[in-house]
Design an enzyme around this catalytic site. Structure first.
Site, PDB file in Angstrom:
ATOM      1  N   HIS A 252       0.830  -1.211   0.000  1.00  0.00           N
ATOM      2  CA  HIS A 252       0.000   0.000   0.000  1.00  0.00           C
ATOM      3  C   HIS A 252       0.862   1.258   0.000  1.00  0.00           C
ATOM      4  O   HIS A 252       0.440   2.318   0.466  1.00  0.00           O
ATOM      5  CB  HIS A 252      -0.960   0.028   1.205  1.00  0.00           C
ATOM      6  CG  HIS A 252      -1.756  -1.228   1.356  1.00  0.00           C
ATOM      7  ND1 HIS A 252      -2.865  -1.501   0.584  1.00  0.00           N
ATOM      8  CD2 HIS A 252      -1.585  -2.296   2.169  1.00  0.00           C
ATOM      9  CE1 HIS A 252      -3.366  -2.680   0.926  1.00  0.00           C
ATOM     10  NE2 HIS A 252      -2.596  -3.195   1.872  1.00  0.00           N
TER      11      HIS A 252
ATOM     12  N   SER B 169      16.111  14.441 -20.228  1.00  0.00           N
ATOM     13  CA  SER B 169      15.340  15.613 -20.587  1.00  0.00           C
ATOM     14  C   SER B 169      16.071  16.461 -21.613  1.00  0.00           C
ATOM     15  O   SER B 169      17.295  16.585 -21.587  1.00  0.00           O
ATOM     16  CB  SER B 169      15.067  16.438 -19.328  1.00  0.00           C
ATOM     17  OG  SER B 169      14.546  17.710 -19.665  1.00  0.00           O
TER      18      SER B 169
END
Length: 490
Positions: free
Chosen positions: A194, A319
């Site tokens: 979780h 990038s």
């Protein structure tokens, strides 16, 4: 008023018509051609037509060799070789000739029949004037509806694509998972259930889970059945029985289909029902979804610093504006392509099993996308292999997270208290509540955890065992589990 800028891309405004140059519309035939190219041997239009020619030729040979047609001649070895040379030498000139025939017939399977007829007529110039082949024009496609040829051609090409392209690519990916499972077998890692810190594992054990899951899907696909039929316009051998009533047509058909390496389907309408395709595509899509899970988890491990990207192996720029970045593009590309592939396979599986009455043509255009579905899967596997080859396990970074999360030992302490209570130790009541009070909402480090363990009144041997435990050593059988998949790719 000037035209809207977007309208300037119209050829009427002087821009080159790119469509006239044959530019690929699909990225699988453009940017990603190299990865998907092997599938063209089987799942391209040319691959399908080659298989159609193969089926037609083998049906002709089958009928003559088994003396099914009264009065038909017997073939010599040279004549059989000549016939089989047509699909074997299927090349650009054959493709062009077939296109020329289809421009006249306006029917793809009929064009194949014409191509073979032309091949028969040329036999005398190769084999001599005594060859019987020029006289066999009426045997080509005899007793066949187009779907008798198509279903067998598709079964053969899909079978070849799976065994010659998809399975090798899948096994290559599996080998990387297996290798990473072995390399990371002993490297502890904080688990996150979780998204929260949980009982530690090892990176190798987690990769072994993926390898085990993926291997199961490979084994299902290795056992796939590829069905075929050849029984006429509505599956009754009606024309066959009328024309040659003395022949055992079901037996002849079964021998032929099985001789092609396929499983005979005795009960069909005009089409083979495609159920086997739906079964196969469901399995291939499921395998892709397991691989998709690998892609998303590896992406996450990279973002957490648990995987370090090897710049030389990645061979990519991050990038365009941020030079410090190395983007996990292999896993992102795989993720996206597996989603496209699964969507197509899901569509194929759900639509191909339905045909109106005895025949409609919805499957005809649908099946032409089989290669696209497989192509995106192959492209994804290629990226996953390259992605996994370009990462190293960052044990130091994982060790830092483990050291910051001593609270995960709460599970071990609680269960040891329960076991001690069952064995007769006193003062072990409410272990869960006591651990919750210690750990929930509080920073728990090594000192706090050891002080808590020391004050529980545990039996000496249990206390010493727990005091020796650290988050990095609380990994159970994970190291040995990671090796359970060794040889999974063999």
């Amino acid at each position: 008023m000037s035209a809207h800028p977007s309208s300037l891309f119209s050829p009427s405004h002087g821009y080159t018509d790119l469509a006239s140059g044959g530019e690929p519309l699909s990225p699988l035939d453009g940017r990603y051609r190299a990865a998907a190219a092997p599938l063209a041997n089987y799942l391209s239009e040319a691959g399908l037509n080659r298989a159609r020619v193969h089926v037609e030729i083998e049906w002709l040979i089958h009928l003559l060799d088994h003396r099914v047609l009264p009065g038909a001649p017997t073939l010599s070895d040279d004549e059989r070789d000549y016939l089989r040379q047509l699909p074997r030498s299927f090349d650009s000139s054959t493709i062009a000739a077939l296109a020329s025939f289809e421009s006249v017939t306006k029917h793809d399977v009929k064009a194949v029949e014409y191509l073979i007829g032309d091949h028969l007529e040329k036999a005398a110039s190769v084999l001599g004037p005594d060859s019987v082949l020029p006289k066999l024009r009426e045997v080509v496609h005899i007793f066949c509806t187009s779907e008798d040829i198509n279903n067998l051609a598709y079964a053969l090409t899909i079978q070849a694509a799976v065994t010659q392209v998809w399975l090798p690519a899948a096994r290559e990916f599996l080998s990387r998972l297996t290798r990473l499972a072995k390399e990371g077998a002993d490297i502890p890692m904080l688990a996150h259930t979780h998204g929260q810190p949980a009982t530690p594992v090892t990176m190798g054990k987690e990769m072994a889970v993926f390898a085990h899951r993926f291997q199961r899907q490979i084994r299902r696909i290795e056992r796939a059945e590829y069905l075929g039929k050849i029984n006429g316009a509505t599956g009754t051998w009606a024309a066959h029985v009328v024309s040659v009533p003395g022949a055992d047509w079901p037996a002849i058909s079964r021998d032929f289909v099985e001789g092609l390496g396929l499983t005979w389907n005795p009960l069909t309408t005009q089409i083979e029902s495609h159920d086997w395709q739906a079964e196969l595509y469901a399995d291939v899509a499921r395998a892709g979804r397991v691989a998709h899970n690998v892609a998303t988890d590896c992406w996450t491990y990279i973002s957490m610093g648990y995987f370090h990207q090897n710049l030389a192996a990645q061979g990519s720029t991050g990038s365009s504006t941020m030079p410090h970045k190395v983007n996990p593009i292999r896993f992102e590309n795989a993720e996206a392509n597996l989603e496209v592939s699964a969507a197509l396979f899901d569509s194929l599986a759900s639509t191909l099993v339905t045909s109106r009455m005895q025949r409609d043509l919805t499957d005809s255009t649908t099946q032409r996308n089989i290669g696209v579905a497989f192509g995106h899967a192959i492209l994804a596997f290629d990226n996953l292999v390259r992605g996994l080859d370009g990462v190293d396990i960052n044990a130091e970074r994982m060790a830092e997270d483990l050291e910051r999360n001593w609270a995960v030992l709460g599970e071990a302490v609680q269960q040891a208290m329960r076991a001690a209570a069952i064995a007769g130790a006193t003062g072990m009541a409410n272990p869960y509540e006591r651990l919750k009070e210690l750990t929930r909402g509080h920073e728990v480090g090594e000192a706090e955890m050891r002080d808590f363990i020391s004050g529980l009144g545990l039996p000496t041997d249990v206390k010493e065992h727990l005091l020796a435990l650290t988050p990095a050593t609380y990994i159970g059988l994970a190291p040995s589990i990671a090796h359970w998949v060794e040889g999974a790719n063999e």
